[in-house]
Motif scaffolding. Structure first.
Motif, PDB file in Angstrom:
ATOM      1  N   ALA A 237       0.507  -1.200   0.002  1.00 52.75           N
ATOM      2  CA  ALA A 237       0.048   0.414  -0.049  1.00 52.75           C
ATOM      3  C   ALA A 237       0.983   1.298  -0.351  1.00 52.75           C
ATOM      4  O   ALA A 237       2.075   1.014   0.219  1.00 52.75           O
ATOM      5  N   ARG A 238       0.230   1.744  -0.698  1.00 50.91           N
ATOM      6  CA  ARG A 238       0.905   3.684  -0.673  1.00 50.91           C
ATOM      7  C   ARG A 238      -0.261   5.097  -0.254  1.00 50.91           C
ATOM      8  O   ARG A 238      -1.528   4.016  -0.640  1.00 50.91           O
ATOM      9  N   GLY A 239       0.409   5.919   0.405  1.00 43.31           N
ATOM     10  CA  GLY A 239      -0.583   6.761   0.507  1.00 43.31           C
ATOM     11  C   GLY A 239      -0.740   7.691  -0.391  1.00 43.31           C
ATOM     12  O   GLY A 239       0.343   7.820  -1.072  1.00 43.31           O
ATOM     13  N   LYS A 240      -1.787   8.642  -0.438  1.00 41.02           N
ATOM     14  CA  LYS A 240      -1.258  10.178  -1.573  1.00 41.02           C
ATOM     15  C   LYS A 240      -1.996  10.891  -0.541  1.00 41.02           C
ATOM     16  O   LYS A 240      -2.957  10.701   0.645  1.00 41.02           O
ATOM     17  N   ILE A 241      -1.604  11.949  -0.403  1.00 43.29           N
ATOM     18  CA  ILE A 241      -1.838  13.322   0.950  1.00 43.29           C
ATOM     19  C   ILE A 241      -3.264  13.878  -0.263  1.00 43.29           C
ATOM     20  O   ILE A 241      -3.156  14.517  -1.043  1.00 43.29           O
ATOM     21  N   ILE A 242      -4.424  14.075   0.675  1.00 39.55           N
ATOM     22  CA  ILE A 242      -5.978  14.514   0.449  1.00 39.55           C
ATOM     23  C   ILE A 242      -5.876  15.292   1.379  1.00 39.55           C
ATOM     24  O   ILE A 242      -7.173  16.477   0.764  1.00 39.55           O
ATOM     25  N   HIS A 243      -5.099  16.031   2.153  1.00 39.73           N
ATOM     26  CA  HIS A 243      -5.510  17.452   2.560  1.00 39.73           C
ATOM     27  C   HIS A 243      -4.135  17.528   3.395  1.00 39.73           C
ATOM     28  O   HIS A 243      -3.786  16.610   4.093  1.00 39.73           O
ATOM     29  N   HIS A 244      -3.845  19.068   3.538  1.00 43.68           N
ATOM     30  CA  HIS A 244      -2.606  19.294   4.052  1.00 43.68           C
ATOM     31  C   HIS A 244      -2.382  20.957   4.782  1.00 43.68           C
ATOM     32  O   HIS A 244      -3.106  21.745   3.757  1.00 43.68           O
ATOM     33  N   TRP A 246      -1.701  23.689   8.750  1.00 52.60           N
ATOM     34  CA  TRP A 246      -1.185  24.183   9.985  1.00 52.60           C
ATOM     35  C   TRP A 246      -2.290  24.718  10.991  1.00 52.60           C
ATOM     36  O   TRP A 246      -3.122  25.419  10.658  1.00 52.60           O
ATOM     37  N   TYR A 247      -2.738  24.390  11.965  1.00 48.65           N
ATOM     38  CA  TYR A 247      -3.439  24.308  13.469  1.00 48.65           C
ATOM     39  C   TYR A 247      -2.821  24.867  13.964  1.00 48.65           C
ATOM     40  O   TYR A 247      -1.845  24.304  14.961  1.00 48.65           O
ATOM     41  N   TRP A 248      -2.835  25.878  14.772  1.00 44.92           N
ATOM     42  CA  TRP A 248      -2.541  26.641  16.688  1.00 44.92           C
ATOM     43  C   TRP A 248      -0.353  26.428  16.434  1.00 44.92           C
ATOM     44  O   TRP A 248      -0.306  26.206  16.775  1.00 44.92           O
ATOM     45  N   GLY A 249      -0.022  26.821  14.926  1.00 42.32           N
ATOM     46  CA  GLY A 249       1.221  26.894  15.365  1.00 42.32           C
ATOM     47  C   GLY A 249       1.979  25.991  14.462  1.00 42.32           C
ATOM     48  O   GLY A 249       1.748  25.515  13.617  1.00 42.32           O
ATOM     49  N   ASP A 250       2.240  24.522  15.082  1.00 39.88           N
ATOM     50  CA  ASP A 250       2.701  23.311  15.062  1.00 39.88           C
ATOM     51  C   ASP A 250       1.702  22.157  15.262  1.00 39.88           C
ATOM     52  O   ASP A 250       2.765  20.948  15.519  1.00 39.88           O
ATOM     53  N   LEU A 251       0.407  22.125  14.760  1.00 40.88           N
ATOM     54  CA  LEU A 251       0.059  20.742  15.072  1.00 40.88           C
ATOM     55  C   LEU A 251      -0.155  20.776  13.816  1.00 40.88           C
ATOM     56  O   LEU A 251      -1.513  21.854  12.343  1.00 40.88           O
ATOM     57  N   GLY A 252      -0.099  19.294  13.046  1.00 40.16           N
ATOM     58  CA  GLY A 252       0.501  19.314  11.625  1.00 40.16           C
ATOM     59  C   GLY A 252      -1.395  18.703  11.045  1.00 40.16           C
ATOM     60  O   GLY A 252      -1.108  17.875  11.854  1.00 40.16           O
ATOM     61  N   MET A 253      -2.480  19.124  10.517  1.00 48.76           N
ATOM     62  CA  MET A 253      -3.058  18.626   9.961  1.00 48.76           C
ATOM     63  C   MET A 253      -2.763  17.849   8.616  1.00 48.76           C
ATOM     64  O   MET A 253      -4.219  17.878   8.221  1.00 48.76           O
ATOM     65  N   ALA A 254      -2.485  17.155   8.488  1.00 49.37           N
ATOM     66  CA  ALA A 254      -2.017  16.577   6.594  1.00 49.37           C
ATOM     67  C   ALA A 254      -3.228  15.080   7.234  1.00 49.37           C
ATOM     68  O   ALA A 254      -3.246  15.067   7.800  1.00 49.37           O
ATOM     69  N   ALA A 255      -4.128  15.021   5.781  1.00 44.47           N
ATOM     70  CA  ALA A 255      -4.673  13.345   5.905  1.00 44.47           C
ATOM     71  C   ALA A 255      -3.815  13.039   4.431  1.00 44.47           C
ATOM     72  O   ALA A 255      -4.067  12.605   3.578  1.00 44.47           O
ATOM     73  N   TYR A 256      -3.797  11.278   4.912  1.00 45.73           N
ATOM     74  CA  TYR A 256      -3.943  10.413   3.675  1.00 45.73           C
ATOM     75  C   TYR A 256      -5.288   9.367   3.420  1.00 45.73           C
ATOM     76  O   TYR A 256      -5.599   8.905   4.353  1.00 45.73           O
ATOM     77  N   GLU A 257      -5.110   8.481   2.220  1.00 46.36           N
ATOM     78  CA  GLU A 257      -5.501   7.511   1.876  1.00 46.36           C
ATOM     79  C   GLU A 257      -4.454   7.009   1.214  1.00 46.36           C
ATOM     80  O   GLU A 257      -3.616   6.606   0.830  1.00 46.36           O
ATOM     81  N   PHE A 258      -4.892   5.378   1.672  1.00 45.71           N
ATOM     82  CA  PHE A 258      -3.953   4.601   1.253  1.00 45.71           C
ATOM     83  C   PHE A 258      -4.484   3.670   0.538  1.00 45.71           C
ATOM     84  O   PHE A 258      -6.018   2.685   0.839  1.00 45.71           O
ATOM     85  N   ASN A 259      -3.896   2.428   0.036  1.00 40.98           N
ATOM     86  CA  ASN A 259      -4.555   2.335  -1.543  1.00 40.98           C
ATOM     87  C   ASN A 259      -3.618   0.649  -1.878  1.00 40.98           C
ATOM     88  O   ASN A 259      -2.179   1.477  -1.573  1.00 40.98           O
ATOM     89  N   SER A 260      -4.418   0.061  -1.872  1.00 44.38           N
ATOM     90  CA  SER A 260      -3.219  -2.128  -2.113  1.00 44.38           C
ATOM     91  C   SER A 260      -2.827  -2.156  -3.848  1.00 44.38           C
ATOM     92  O   SER A 260      -4.341  -0.748  -4.299  1.00 44.38           O
ATOM     93  N   ASP A 261      -1.432  -1.418  -4.415  1.00 46.96           N
ATOM     94  CA  ASP A 261      -1.848  -2.209  -5.751  1.00 46.96           C
ATOM     95  C   ASP A 261      -1.978  -3.136  -5.951  1.00 46.96           C
ATOM     96  O   ASP A 261      -2.860  -3.287  -7.403  1.00 46.96           O
ATOM     97  N   LYS A 262      -2.910  -4.211  -4.575  1.00 50.26           N
ATOM     98  CA  LYS A 262      -3.599  -5.305  -5.781  1.00 50.26           C
ATOM     99  C   LYS A 262      -5.041  -5.088  -5.747  1.00 50.26           C
ATOM    100  O   LYS A 262      -4.751  -6.174  -5.444  1.00 50.26           O
ATOM    101  N   LYS A 263      -5.248  -3.976  -5.128  1.00 48.37           N
ATOM    102  CA  LYS A 263      -6.174  -3.632  -5.163  1.00 48.37           C
ATOM    103  C   LYS A 263      -7.063  -3.152  -6.850  1.00 48.37           C
ATOM    104  O   LYS A 263      -6.634  -2.456  -7.545  1.00 48.37           O
TER     105      LYS A 263
END
Length: 263
Positions: A237-244, A246-263
């Motif tokens: 599985a690999r991820g792709k970034i679906i959101h990026h 920052w919040y309150w300075g150093d709170l990183g708010m990234a979100a990722y979607e994961f999919n496997s090559d086998k799917k």
């Protein structure tokens, strides 16, 4: 049934529920991307147990497990249903993989679960079950815990890790108007690179290989849900970034979607 990806989202502070910020707007639109979902299995950073546990409550209460925030937050209720059958199915898969998984018939949803799912599914029409983390265990065990529940992706269950891409609680001063430090951006960049390459070894050994890991994650709890989500996506599985953002300075708010090559 269509195979679903797995997700990792950063839930920030409880005020994410009421503040007009990019991460909130992102989560409000996230649920509509996955119309095939029959239930959500949420791995929240805020439920830490000795052994894996899943909630089997038909009407889980909304737990306000935080202090010192605006009174408005303590009045929020998310009247979503649970799904005891999914809890039993999840526990069975985990036990078959060699873990010892318990079923909790009383616990409600902590804010790591209800804050994102309430934004994703505001009609409360998608059942939510929680799976706990074990912060005393190493990252590899959480990756394997995710692999144990991979079959749920084929059964209409959206596996949602809820933690924080960068979560320096206890290290960095956080608050409205705070600046984002260089070390936080360095860790965030490293994380996104490792996720998009599907580099399990790097992610499992983030505390030795990432830049500034003790600043970005003074405690491991908000990183463990990411590893479960990655493992649950399947081999390769690999991820792709679906959101990026920052919040309150150093709170990183990234979100990722994961999919496997086998799917």
């Amino acid at each position: 049934m269509k195979t679903l990806p797995t997700l990792f989202v950063s839930h920030g502070a409880p005020t994410l529920s009421i503040e007009d910020i990019p991460a909130r707007e992102f989560l409000k639109g996230l649920g509509s991307r996955y119309p095939e979902v029959s239930a959500v299995l949420c791995i929240s950073a805020h439920w830490n147990t000795k052994n894996p546990e899943v909630t089997a409550v038909e009407k889980p209460e909304t737990i306000h497990d935080f202090y010192g925030f605006p009174e408005e937050l303590y009045t929020i209720k998310y009247p979503v249903k649970g799904e005891p059958e999914l809890a039993e199915r999840t526990a069975d898969l985990i036990n078959k993989a060699g873990f010892s998984c318990d079923i909790d018939g009383q616990r409600g949803l902590d804010h790591g679960a209800w804050v994102p799912t309430r934004l994703m599914y505001p009609k409360a029409d998608v059942p939510v079950v929680q799976l706990s983390i074990q912060s005393h265990l190493d990252p590899k065990r959480h990756y394997l815990l995710g692999k144990a529940i991979e079959e749920l992706n084929h059964e209409g269950v959206l596996i949602l890790g809820s933690g924080g891409a960068v979560h320096p609680l206890g290290y960095a001063p956080l608050g409205p108007g705070a600046r984002t430090d260089d070390w936080a951006m360095d860790f965030d960049k490293w994380l996104t690179d490792a996720v998009t390459r599907g580099d399990v070894e790097q992610l499992e050994n983030y505390s030795q290989l990432a830049p500034y890991p003790q600043r970005a994650h003074p405690y491991p709890d908000h990183f463990m849900p990411l590893l479960v989500a990655l493992g649950a996506a399947g081999s390769g599985a690999r991820g792709k970034i679906i959101h990026h953002s920052w919040y309150w300075g150093d709170l990183g708010m990234a979100a990722y979607e994961f999919n496997s090559d086998k799917k």
